[in-house]
Design a protein around this motif. Structure first.
Motif, PDB file in Angstrom:
ATOM      1  N   GLU A 105       7.617   5.993   8.793  1.00 23.07           N
ATOM      2  CA  GLU A 105       7.092   5.309   9.968  1.00 23.07           C
ATOM      3  C   GLU A 105       8.057   5.279  11.143  1.00 23.07           C
ATOM      4  OE1 GLU A 105       5.255   1.585   8.849  1.00 23.07           O
ATOM      5  OE2 GLU A 105       4.404   2.534   7.087  1.00 23.07           O
ATOM      6  N   GLU A 106       9.251   5.791  10.960  1.00 22.94           N
ATOM      7  CA  GLU A 106      10.199   5.876  12.074  1.00 22.94           C
ATOM      8  C   GLU A 106      10.244   7.278  12.667  1.00 22.94           C
ATOM      9  OE1 GLU A 106      11.333   3.341  13.558  1.00 22.94           O
ATOM     10  OE2 GLU A 106      10.896   1.858  12.029  1.00 22.94           O
ATOM     11  N   CYS A 107      10.506   8.286  11.844  1.00 18.82           N
ATOM     12  CA  CYS A 107      10.661   9.651  12.382  1.00 18.82           C
ATOM     13  C   CYS A 107       9.358  10.450  12.346  1.00 18.82           C
ATOM     14  CB  CYS A 107      11.750  10.404  11.624  1.00 18.82           C
ATOM     15  SG  CYS A 107      11.387  10.740   9.880  1.00 18.82           S
ATOM     16  N   GLY A 108       8.375  10.006  11.561  1.00 12.64           N
ATOM     17  CA  GLY A 108       7.104  10.713  11.474  1.00 12.64           C
ATOM     18  C   GLY A 108       7.132  11.922  10.560  1.00 12.64           C
ATOM     19  N   GLU A 109       8.261  12.169   9.920  1.00 15.53           N
ATOM     20  CA  GLU A 109       8.364  13.315   9.014  1.00 15.53           C
ATOM     21  C   GLU A 109       7.889  12.915   7.618  1.00 15.53           C
ATOM     22  OE1 GLU A 109      12.327  14.893   9.365  1.00 15.53           O
ATOM     23  OE2 GLU A 109      11.960  15.530  11.424  1.00 15.53           O
ATOM     24  N   GLN A 110       7.557  13.917   6.837  1.00 16.16           N
ATOM     25  CA  GLN A 110       7.000  13.669   5.511  1.00 16.16           C
ATOM     26  C   GLN A 110       8.093  13.305   4.503  1.00 16.16           C
ATOM     27  OE1 GLN A 110       4.716  16.805   3.324  1.00 16.16           O
ATOM     28  NE2 GLN A 110       3.037  15.439   3.865  1.00 16.16           N
ATOM     29  N   ILE A 111       7.805  12.281   3.716  1.00 15.02           N
ATOM     30  CA  ILE A 111       8.624  11.915   2.564  1.00 15.02           C
ATOM     31  C   ILE A 111       8.014  12.672   1.392  1.00 15.02           C
ATOM     32  CG2 ILE A 111       9.333  10.032   1.042  1.00 15.02           C
ATOM     33  CD1 ILE A 111       8.904   8.146   3.524  1.00 15.02           C
ATOM     34  N   GLN A 112       8.778  13.547   0.798  1.00 17.13           N
ATOM     35  CA  GLN A 112       8.268  14.437  -0.251  1.00 17.13           C
ATOM     36  C   GLN A 112       8.240  13.753  -1.616  1.00 17.13           C
ATOM     37  OE1 GLN A 112       7.043  17.420   0.440  1.00 17.13           O
ATOM     38  NE2 GLN A 112       7.630  17.260   2.580  1.00 17.13           N
ATOM     39  N   PRO A 113       7.359  14.192  -2.513  1.00 19.72           N
ATOM     40  CA  PRO A 113       7.383  13.685  -3.885  1.00 19.72           C
ATOM     41  C   PRO A 113       8.783  13.863  -4.484  1.00 19.72           C
ATOM     42  CG  PRO A 113       5.401  14.974  -3.526  1.00 19.72           C
ATOM     43  CD  PRO A 113       6.269  15.154  -2.303  1.00 19.72           C
ATOM     44  N   ASP A 114       9.196  12.902  -5.268  1.00 22.55           N
ATOM     45  CA  ASP A 114      10.518  12.826  -5.903  1.00 22.55           C
ATOM     46  C   ASP A 114      11.632  12.455  -4.932  1.00 22.55           C
ATOM     47  OD1 ASP A 114       9.520  13.431  -8.474  1.00 22.55           O
ATOM     48  OD2 ASP A 114       9.627  15.575  -8.034  1.00 22.55           O
ATOM     49  N   GLU A 115      11.333  12.244  -3.665  1.00 21.71           N
ATOM     50  CA  GLU A 115      12.337  11.786  -2.698  1.00 21.71           C
ATOM     51  C   GLU A 115      12.356  10.258  -2.710  1.00 21.71           C
ATOM     52  OE1 GLU A 115      13.152  12.123   2.130  1.00 21.71           O
ATOM     53  OE2 GLU A 115      11.665  13.424   1.192  1.00 21.71           O
ATOM     54  N   ARG A 116      13.545   9.672  -2.600  1.00 23.12           N
ATOM     55  CA  ARG A 116      13.667   8.216  -2.556  1.00 23.12           C
ATOM     56  C   ARG A 116      13.420   7.743  -1.128  1.00 23.12           C
ATOM     57  NH1 ARG A 116      15.251   5.652  -6.719  1.00 23.12           N
ATOM     58  NH2 ARG A 116      16.670   4.136  -5.787  1.00 23.12           N
ATOM     59  N   TYR A 117      12.797   6.569  -1.001  1.00 27.80           N
ATOM     60  CA  TYR A 117      12.511   5.991   0.303  1.00 27.80           C
ATOM     61  C   TYR A 117      12.437   4.479   0.176  1.00 27.80           C
ATOM     62  CZ  TYR A 117       7.595   5.358  -1.118  1.00 27.80           C
ATOM     63  OH  TYR A 117       6.452   4.970  -1.759  1.00 27.80           O
ATOM     64  N   ILE A 118      12.363   3.802   1.309  1.00 25.92           N
ATOM     65  CA  ILE A 118      12.264   2.342   1.351  1.00 25.92           C
ATOM     66  C   ILE A 118      10.805   1.983   1.593  1.00 25.92           C
ATOM     67  CG2 ILE A 118      12.967   0.238   2.558  1.00 25.92           C
ATOM     68  CD1 ILE A 118      15.296   1.599   1.170  1.00 25.92           C
ATOM     69  N   THR A 119      10.296   1.075   0.770  1.00 22.96           N
ATOM     70  CA  THR A 119       8.977   0.510   1.023  1.00 22.96           C
ATOM     71  C   THR A 119       9.150  -0.991   1.199  1.00 22.96           C
ATOM     72  OG1 THR A 119       6.689   0.287   0.239  1.00 22.96           O
ATOM     73  CG2 THR A 119       8.403   0.291  -1.439  1.00 22.96           C
ATOM     74  N   GLY A 120       8.469  -1.528   2.165  1.00 15.02           N
ATOM     75  CA  GLY A 120       8.591  -2.955   2.440  1.00 15.02           C
ATOM     76  C   GLY A 120       7.261  -3.538   2.840  1.00 15.02           C
ATOM     77  N   SER A 121       7.146  -4.845   2.669  1.00 13.74           N
ATOM     78  CA  SER A 121       5.945  -5.557   3.102  1.00 13.74           C
ATOM     79  C   SER A 121       6.350  -6.971   3.490  1.00 13.74           C
ATOM     80  CB  SER A 121       4.886  -5.569   2.001  1.00 13.74           C
ATOM     81  OG  SER A 121       5.395  -6.209   0.844  1.00 13.74           O
ATOM     82  N   GLY A 122       5.556  -7.553   4.357  1.00 15.34           N
ATOM     83  CA  GLY A 122       5.850  -8.903   4.800  1.00 15.34           C
ATOM     84  C   GLY A 122       4.755  -9.431   5.702  1.00 15.34           C
ATOM     85  N   LYS A 123       5.078 -10.537   6.361  1.00 17.41           N
ATOM     86  CA  LYS A 123       4.139 -11.169   7.277  1.00 17.41           C
ATOM     87  C   LYS A 123       4.905 -11.544   8.536  1.00 17.41           C
ATOM     88  CE  LYS A 123       0.828 -14.973   7.596  1.00 17.41           C
ATOM     89  NZ  LYS A 123       0.342 -16.195   6.924  1.00 17.41           N
ATOM     90  N   PHE A 124       4.401 -11.087   9.670  1.00 14.14           N
ATOM     91  CA  PHE A 124       5.031 -11.363  10.955  1.00 14.14           C
ATOM     92  C   PHE A 124       3.963 -11.797  11.941  1.00 14.14           C
ATOM     93  CE2 PHE A 124       6.551 -10.134  15.161  1.00 14.14           C
ATOM     94  CZ  PHE A 124       7.790 -10.747  15.170  1.00 14.14           C
ATOM     95  N   ASP A 125       4.195 -12.897  12.613  1.00 23.21           N
ATOM     96  CA  ASP A 125       3.269 -13.399  13.630  1.00 23.21           C
ATOM     97  C   ASP A 125       1.844 -13.522  13.085  1.00 23.21           C
ATOM     98  OD1 ASP A 125       2.733 -14.424  16.154  1.00 23.21           O
ATOM     99  OD2 ASP A 125       2.360 -12.454  17.047  1.00 23.21           O
ATOM    100  N   GLY A 126       1.729 -13.956  11.832  1.00 26.83           N
ATOM    101  CA  GLY A 126       0.435 -14.191  11.215  1.00 26.83           C
ATOM    102  C   GLY A 126      -0.247 -12.969  10.628  1.00 26.83           C
ATOM    103  N   ALA A 127       0.353 -11.794  10.776  1.00 21.73           N
ATOM    104  CA  ALA A 127      -0.263 -10.565  10.277  1.00 21.73           C
ATOM    105  C   ALA A 127       0.609  -9.955   9.176  1.00 21.73           C
ATOM    106  CB  ALA A 127      -0.417  -9.554  11.410  1.00 21.73           C
ATOM    107  N   PHE A 128      -0.054  -9.465   8.132  1.00 19.53           N
ATOM    108  CA  PHE A 128       0.645  -8.781   7.054  1.00 19.53           C
ATOM    109  C   PHE A 128       0.927  -7.344   7.471  1.00 19.53           C
ATOM    110  CE2 PHE A 128      -1.515 -12.217   4.853  1.00 19.53           C
ATOM    111  CZ  PHE A 128      -0.500 -12.698   4.045  1.00 19.53           C
ATOM    112  N   PHE A 129       2.032  -6.797   6.977  1.00 21.18           N
ATOM    113  CA  PHE A 129       2.366  -5.410   7.286  1.00 21.18           C
ATOM    114  C   PHE A 129       3.076  -4.780   6.099  1.00 21.18           C
ATOM    115  CE2 PHE A 129       6.160  -7.752   8.423  1.00 21.18           C
ATOM    116  CZ  PHE A 129       7.191  -6.932   7.998  1.00 21.18           C
TER     117      PHE A 129
END
Length: 121
Positions: A30-54
Motif C-alpha cells: 500500500e505504499e509503493c504499489g508493487e506486488q508482494i510475491q508469494p513466500d515474501e515476508r511483509y507487514i500486515t496491520g489493522s486498527g481503528k482510526f477516526d471511527g473507521a476500521f482499516f
C-alpha cells in the motif's frame, strides 16, 4: 534514526496491531504499489482510526523506510518524502537509507524520481 516529524496528524488510532507474515498469495504494497510475491515476508496491520476500521499490507522495504522517515500518513509515504525533499530543496537525507537493502535503496530512489518527474513535467 528518524527524521524530525512535522506531522499535521494529532490523533493516534484507537487501536492498531501489526505483525510480520509470509505471503501465501500475491498482495500489493500500500505504499509503493508493487506486488508482494508469494513466500515474501511483509507487514500486515489493522486498527481503528477516526471511527473507521482499516487494514494495511506493506512490503518490508517500505516498512523500514517508513520507520526511517518517521511520521507519515499511511499510503502516502513516497508522496510525503517527495514533498519533504522539495520543501527542503536538497537531496534525500542519508538517514532514509539506514537499514535498507540495496534493492530497498534502489526502490526509494526510483519511486521518488518517478514521482518527481510526474510532478515537474
Amino acid at each position: 534514526m528518524t527524521l524530525q516529524c512535522s506531522c499535521y496528524c494529532d490523533e493516534s488510532p484507537q487501536f492498531y496491531c501489526e505483525r510480520t507474515v509470509t505471503a501465501r498469495k500475491a498482495h500489493v504494497c500500500e505504499e509503493c504499489g508493487e506486488q508482494i510475491q508469494p513466500d515474501e515476508r511483509y507487514i500486515t496491520g489493522s486498527g481503528k482510526f477516526d471511527g473507521a476500521f482499516f487494514t494495511r499490507k506493506v512490503c518490508l522495504q517500505c516498512e523500514q523506510l517508513g520507520q526511517n522517515f518517521g511520521c507519515y500518513c499511511l499510503g502516502a509515504l513516497y508522496d510525503e518524502i517527495l514533498e519533504w525533499g522539495l520543501e527542503a530543496g536538497s537531496d534525500l537525507p542519508p538517514e532514509l537509507f539506514d537499514g535498507l537493502s540495496a534493492a530497498g535503496a534502489a526502490k526509494l530512489e526510483r519511486l521518488v524520481l518517478n514521482k518527481l518527474e510526474a510532478t515537474c513535467f
